[in-house]
Design a protein around this motif. Structure first.
Motif, PDB file in Angstrom:
ATOM      1  N   TYR A   1       0.704  -1.300   0.040  1.00  0.00           N
ATOM      2  CA  TYR A   1      -0.072   0.053   0.070  1.00  0.00           C
ATOM      3  C   TYR A   1       0.957   1.409  -0.032  1.00  0.00           C
ATOM      4  N   ARG A   2       1.923   1.136   0.711  1.00  0.00           N
ATOM      5  CA  ARG A   2       2.961   2.360   0.590  1.00  0.00           C
ATOM      6  C   ARG A   2       3.520   2.614  -0.683  1.00  0.00           C
ATOM      7  N   GLU A   3       3.879   1.641  -1.477  1.00  0.00           N
ATOM      8  CA  GLU A   3       4.285   1.510  -2.883  1.00  0.00           C
ATOM      9  C   GLU A   3       3.380   2.167  -3.521  1.00  0.00           C
ATOM     10  N   VAL A   4       1.979   1.763  -3.595  1.00  0.00           N
ATOM     11  CA  VAL A   4       1.076   2.299  -4.448  1.00  0.00           C
ATOM     12  C   VAL A   4       1.140   3.776  -4.413  1.00  0.00           C
ATOM     13  N   GLY A   5       1.231   4.535  -3.245  1.00  0.00           N
ATOM     14  CA  GLY A   5       1.048   5.923  -3.059  1.00  0.00           C
ATOM     15  C   GLY A   5       2.286   6.494  -3.649  1.00  0.00           C
ATOM     16  N   GLN A   6       3.737   5.872  -3.578  1.00  0.00           N
ATOM     17  CA  GLN A   6       4.726   6.268  -4.211  1.00  0.00           C
ATOM     18  C   GLN A   6       5.007   6.122  -5.500  1.00  0.00           C
ATOM     19  N   GLN A   7       4.242   5.269  -6.201  1.00  0.00           N
ATOM     20  CA  GLN A   7       4.364   4.775  -7.717  1.00  0.00           C
ATOM     21  C   GLN A   7       3.413   5.131  -8.675  1.00  0.00           C
ATOM     22  N   ILE A   8       2.245   5.700  -8.039  1.00  0.00           N
ATOM     23  CA  ILE A   8       0.917   5.957  -8.895  1.00  0.00           C
ATOM     24  C   ILE A   8       1.395   6.963  -9.818  1.00  0.00           C
ATOM     25  N   GLY A   9       2.028   7.906  -9.453  1.00  0.00           N
ATOM     26  CA  GLY A   9       2.629   8.826 -10.324  1.00  0.00           C
ATOM     27  C   GLY A   9       2.922   8.525 -11.874  1.00  0.00           C
ATOM     28  N   ARG A  10       3.490   7.426 -11.846  1.00  0.00           N
ATOM     29  CA  ARG A  10       4.241   6.913 -12.950  1.00  0.00           C
ATOM     30  C   ARG A  10       3.296   6.349 -14.012  1.00  0.00           C
ATOM     31  N   PHE A  11       1.982   6.170 -13.598  1.00  0.00           N
ATOM     32  CA  PHE A  11       0.871   5.517 -14.574  1.00  0.00           C
ATOM     33  C   PHE A  11      -0.277   6.474 -14.698  1.00  0.00           C
ATOM     34  N   PRO A  12      -0.055   7.481 -15.539  1.00  0.00           N
ATOM     35  CA  PRO A  12      -1.092   8.379 -15.689  1.00  0.00           C
ATOM     36  C   PRO A  12      -2.345   8.192 -16.292  1.00  0.00           C
ATOM     37  N   ALA A  13      -2.339   6.888 -17.224  1.00  0.00           N
ATOM     38  CA  ALA A  13      -3.550   6.816 -17.876  1.00  0.00           C
ATOM     39  C   ALA A  13      -4.683   6.042 -16.830  1.00  0.00           C
ATOM     40  N   ILE A  14      -3.992   5.792 -15.686  1.00  0.00           N
ATOM     41  CA  ILE A  14      -5.101   5.131 -14.671  1.00  0.00           C
ATOM     42  C   ILE A  14      -5.800   6.226 -14.194  1.00  0.00           C
ATOM     43  N   LYS A  15      -7.283   6.068 -14.217  1.00  0.00           N
ATOM     44  CA  LYS A  15      -8.278   7.119 -13.739  1.00  0.00           C
ATOM     45  C   LYS A  15      -9.243   6.437 -12.763  1.00  0.00           C
ATOM     46  N   ALA A  16      -8.981   5.297 -12.476  1.00  0.00           N
ATOM     47  CA  ALA A  16      -9.973   4.634 -11.386  1.00  0.00           C
ATOM     48  C   ALA A  16      -9.267   3.396 -10.825  1.00  0.00           C
ATOM     49  N   MET A  17      -9.469   3.109  -9.700  1.00  0.00           N
ATOM     50  CA  MET A  17      -9.035   2.028  -8.950  1.00  0.00           C
ATOM     51  C   MET A  17     -10.064   1.327  -8.063  1.00  0.00           C
ATOM     52  N   VAL A  18     -10.526   0.029  -8.093  1.00  0.00           N
ATOM     53  CA  VAL A  18     -11.525  -0.374  -7.207  1.00  0.00           C
ATOM     54  C   VAL A  18     -11.008  -1.607  -6.730  1.00  0.00           C
ATOM     55  N   HIS A  19     -10.935  -1.462  -5.371  1.00  0.00           N
ATOM     56  CA  HIS A  19     -10.277  -2.722  -4.614  1.00  0.00           C
ATOM     57  C   HIS A  19     -11.305  -3.726  -4.563  1.00  0.00           C
ATOM     58  N   PHE A  20     -10.825  -5.019  -4.525  1.00  0.00           N
ATOM     59  CA  PHE A  20     -11.820  -6.255  -4.249  1.00  0.00           C
ATOM     60  C   PHE A  20     -11.586  -6.439  -3.057  1.00  0.00           C
ATOM     61  N   GLU A  21     -12.628  -6.566  -1.932  1.00  0.00           N
ATOM     62  CA  GLU A  21     -12.482  -6.971  -0.564  1.00  0.00           C
ATOM     63  C   GLU A  21     -13.178  -7.987  -0.401  1.00  0.00           C
TER      64      GLU A  21
END
Length: 332
Positions: free
Chosen positions: A276-296
């Protein structure tokens, strides 16, 4: 002569940044939509699971993901409509439909019972639910492809079925659908010769989505967020990873991570929080992503658990992640 603050030499105030909101085809004007399929694969999925997830994660979910099968019940249901319209907590519905009664080819030719269902759906949407919503048609279809002439389940049959469903609904006034093609982002499916034949066409696909999970134990699927989005295979070294593939083949389409999560392991309990920490650190490298939906889910078909509160550290990091500015998009 200038007046006010500028006339006295005082510095002008910078305009406050405009808040991120949903725009055309639900693409955010900035930022990334944040959502969940709560209580997935349990009897508690729905309002109670959503309320529990929002309570423990400390924030409102912009997207609510639900699943439908067959041709008996039109949707969104009354319960789903109430979730979308909850006062002070508006949400976008991501509704996933699998037409299981007949083959893809038969639907594409105009199956009588499926047509009647689609017409009821269109009537329901015109009458009872006019808000824009995400509509996914038979997600993760790759493992059901039977690339044999006459099977009814070839990749081209899938594309034809998808086109037919969208066009019939639109022709009957269901114009609030924002369509999502959701792939199972796994080798070897993605490297099959037929994989590109699954694409129904730009005119009927608004977003491209994919489902992918991180594994806590070293081995297949173990790594950081970048590995999750562009998972490679030693057996198919030319495969660039799914995010890279979408950007190369569909550069104008917004990308949705339609299902994601981390499978918890008692043998490596720290991986979930680290991921989860890495998501926050790396998300800026993937500008085409416009939605993230967790499967809980506390248990999938393999008994794997993706609960974000599997450890106190994991929950703490997930809460921090959801509060990052990039994930603050208002539904409007």
């Amino acid at each position: 002569m200038l007046s006010g603050a500028l006339a006295t030499g005082a510095p002008a105030r910078a305009a406050a940044p405009r808040p991120c909101r949903t725009g055309r085809k639900l693409v955010p004007t900035c930022g990334i939509l944040w959502g969940v399929a709560p209580g997935a694969l349990t009897d508690e999925r729905g309002p109670s699971a959503l309320a529990d997830f929002e309570r423990k994660t400390g924030r409102h979910q912009a997207v609510f993901h639900a699943y439908h099968h067959g041709i008996r019940q039109v949707f969104p249901t009354e319960q789903e409509i109430a979730i979308a319209r909850q006062p002070g907590r508006k949400r976008i519905l991501l509704l996933n439909w699998k037409p299981e009664s007949v083959s893809w080819a038969r639907i594409a030719r105009g199956d009588r019972r499926t047509d009647a269902f689609l017409d009821r759906m269109a009537d329901h949407l015109r009458r009872d639910y006019r808000e824009p919503f995400f509509f996914a048609i038979h997600h993760e279809a790759e493992d059901q492809v039977r690339e044999r002439r006459g099977s009814g389940y070839t990749a081209k049959d899938y594309a034809a079925m998808f086109r037919y469903v969208v066009k019939r609904l639109r022709a009957r006034g269901a114009n609030n659908m924002v369509t999502v093609l959701v792939h199972m982002a796994y080798v070897p499916h993605t490297t099959k010769s037929w994989f590109v034949d699954m694409y129904p066409g730009d005119d009927v696909v608004d977003w491209v989505g994919f489902d992918t999970y991180s594994y806590s134990d070293p081995g297949y699927g173990h790594g950081d967020f970048a590995e999750l989005l562009n998972r490679r295979s030693a057996m198919k070294p030319r495969w660039p990873g799914f995010y890279n593939w979408v950007r190369a083949h569909h550069p104008r389409k917004p990308v949705m991570v339609a299902e994601w999560g981390v499978w918890f392991s008692k043998r490596n309990p720290g991986h979930m929080a680290e991921f989860y920490r890495e998501v926050g650190q790396q998300i800026g490298r993937f500008p085409a992503i416009k939605a993230m939906v967790h499967f809980e889910t506390p248990s999938n078909k393999k008994g794997q658990d993706s609960s974000v509160d599997s450890t106190p550290a994991a929950l703490r990091e997930y809460r921090r992640l959801g509060k990052l500015p990039v994930f603050q998009v208002a539904v409007g």
